[in-house]
Scaffold this motif. Structure first.
Motif, PDB file in Angstrom:
ATOM      1  N   ILE A  75       0.836  -1.294   0.018  1.00 29.85           N
ATOM      2  CA  ILE A  75       0.030  -0.027   0.121  1.00 29.85           C
ATOM      3  C   ILE A  75       0.904   1.220   0.124  1.00 29.85           C
ATOM      4  CG2 ILE A  75      -1.802   1.424   1.224  1.00 29.85           C
ATOM      5  CD1 ILE A  75      -2.696  -1.573   0.329  1.00 29.85           C
ATOM      6  N   PHE A  78      -2.742   6.014   0.820  1.00 26.59           N
ATOM      7  CA  PHE A  78      -4.375   5.782   0.775  1.00 26.59           C
ATOM      8  C   PHE A  78      -4.981   7.171   1.539  1.00 26.59           C
ATOM      9  CE2 PHE A  78      -8.392   4.167   1.810  1.00 26.59           C
ATOM     10  CZ  PHE A  78      -8.575   3.145   1.039  1.00 26.59           C
ATOM     11  N   VAL A  87      -1.617   0.964  -4.864  1.00 24.26           N
ATOM     12  CA  VAL A  87      -0.672  -0.208  -4.371  1.00 24.26           C
ATOM     13  C   VAL A  87       0.427  -0.149  -5.466  1.00 24.26           C
ATOM     14  CG1 VAL A  87      -0.472  -2.629  -3.928  1.00 24.26           C
ATOM     15  CG2 VAL A  87      -2.586  -1.568  -3.522  1.00 24.26           C
ATOM     16  N   VAL A 109      -6.476  -0.171   6.539  1.00 20.40           N
ATOM     17  CA  VAL A 109      -5.345   0.135   5.343  1.00 20.40           C
ATOM     18  C   VAL A 109      -4.344   1.027   5.796  1.00 20.40           C
ATOM     19  CG1 VAL A 109      -5.389   1.185   2.865  1.00 20.40           C
ATOM     20  CG2 VAL A 109      -7.801   0.648   3.957  1.00 20.40           C
ATOM     21  N   GLN A 111      -0.709   2.381   5.552  1.00 18.18           N
ATOM     22  CA  GLN A 111       0.224   2.588   4.378  1.00 18.18           C
ATOM     23  C   GLN A 111       1.484   2.213   4.803  1.00 18.18           C
ATOM     24  OE1 GLN A 111       0.472   6.946   3.370  1.00 18.18           O
ATOM     25  NE2 GLN A 111       2.394   6.636   2.878  1.00 18.18           N
ATOM     26  N   CYS A 115       0.744  -6.593   1.191  1.00 19.10           N
ATOM     27  CA  CYS A 115      -0.665  -7.366   0.635  1.00 19.10           C
ATOM     28  C   CYS A 115      -0.474  -8.301  -0.410  1.00 19.10           C
ATOM     29  CB  CYS A 115      -1.847  -6.218   0.317  1.00 19.10           C
ATOM     30  SG  CYS A 115      -1.312  -5.057  -1.018  1.00 19.10           S
TER      31      CYS A 115
END
Length: 256
Positions: A75, A78, A87, A109, A111, A115
């Motif tokens: 990430i 966001f 991403v 979420v 940062q 993922c």
């Protein structure tokens, strides 16, 4: 020369697994997968190389339909107010993958979190779907507000602590820290520090207790040492256990 095989096991949190090829298990690391995330049963093509511990796969190519492919990513940014971000993924060089908060399991979420995800091609480019956090971020999402962002404070020490319930410790830039999981119950900070100094000079080490039991953190003097620790000590053996070493993920600020 490339050979074919089937993935028999793969741990996306640790980024390694095994491929069966001609009756033999071949070790594979995510660094050889070009941004793709493997999964048990996948058909792959790859090169073979020999190392001290046996053969390992190189230049892995995943043989699946594009809509079924899985990817490793991070990430990069966001915006919690707007509910979307981006991403970064090696499989999409020169462009970021768009992601909506609704595509991330749990809506958590942070940062910088690692993922795995799938991709659909939209008019403006690739968009992530079925996003699952990996490593430290996944381990901590279940703690919710009880572990993230108490009060005001830094992510190190006091009530502003990030992943864990540390007691004190210096205030350190999160980019200089790593999160460590999979620690055995008898883990001691001094022995852990000695192990982690294989990657570089450390200036703080802590083994957490309570809800954070089995985890810990180490602060290094440079981001280069942090990167070395993540790449070389993730999956290493400490006190008889395979430990997990990930970036220290900063929790997102909750909007009022």
């Amino acid at each position: 020369m490339s050979v074919g095989g089937v993935v028999t096991s793969y741990n996306p949190h640790k980024g390694w697994g095994f491929i069966e090829c001609n009756g033999q298990d071949v070790f594979v690391n995510k660094r050889e997968c070009g941004g793709f995330c493997l999964a048990k049963g996948m058909q792959v093509e790859f090169g073979l190389a020999q190392g001290e511990k046996g053969s390992h796969a190189t230049g892995v190519r995943v043989l699946v339909a594009p809509e079924e492919a899985l990817y490793h990513g991070e990430i990069k940014s966001f915006n919690m107010n707007k509910g979307y971000g981006f991403v970064g993924c090696e499989a999409f060089p020169g462009q970021d993958v768009f992601v909506l908060k609704s595509a991330i399991y749990g809506g958590f979420v942070p940062q910088g979190a690692l993922c795995k995800f799938k991709v659909t091609m939209e008019e403006k480019g690739p968009a992530a779907t079925d996003v699952q956090l990996l490593g430290a971020a996944d381990a901590m999402k279940g703690y919710g507000k009880g572990m993230w962002g108490f009060g005001k404070g830094d992510m190190w020490g006091g009530k502003g602590f990030g992943k864990g319930k540390g007691k004190g410790g210096p205030r350190v830039d999160p980019s200089l820290k790593v999160w460590i999981g999979g620690l055995p119950e008898e883990a001691k900070w001094k022995e852990l520090q000695e192990h982690m100094e294989k990657a570089g000079k450390t200036k703080w080490c802590e083994v957490f207790e309570g809800k954070g039991k089995g985890t810990g953190t180490v602060a290094y003097t440079s981001t280069e040492d942090v990167a070395t620790a993540i790449s070389t000590l993730n999956g290493s053996i400490f006190a008889g256990a395979s430990i997990q070493v990930d970036p220290w993920v900063k929790a997102p600020r909750e909007e009022a």
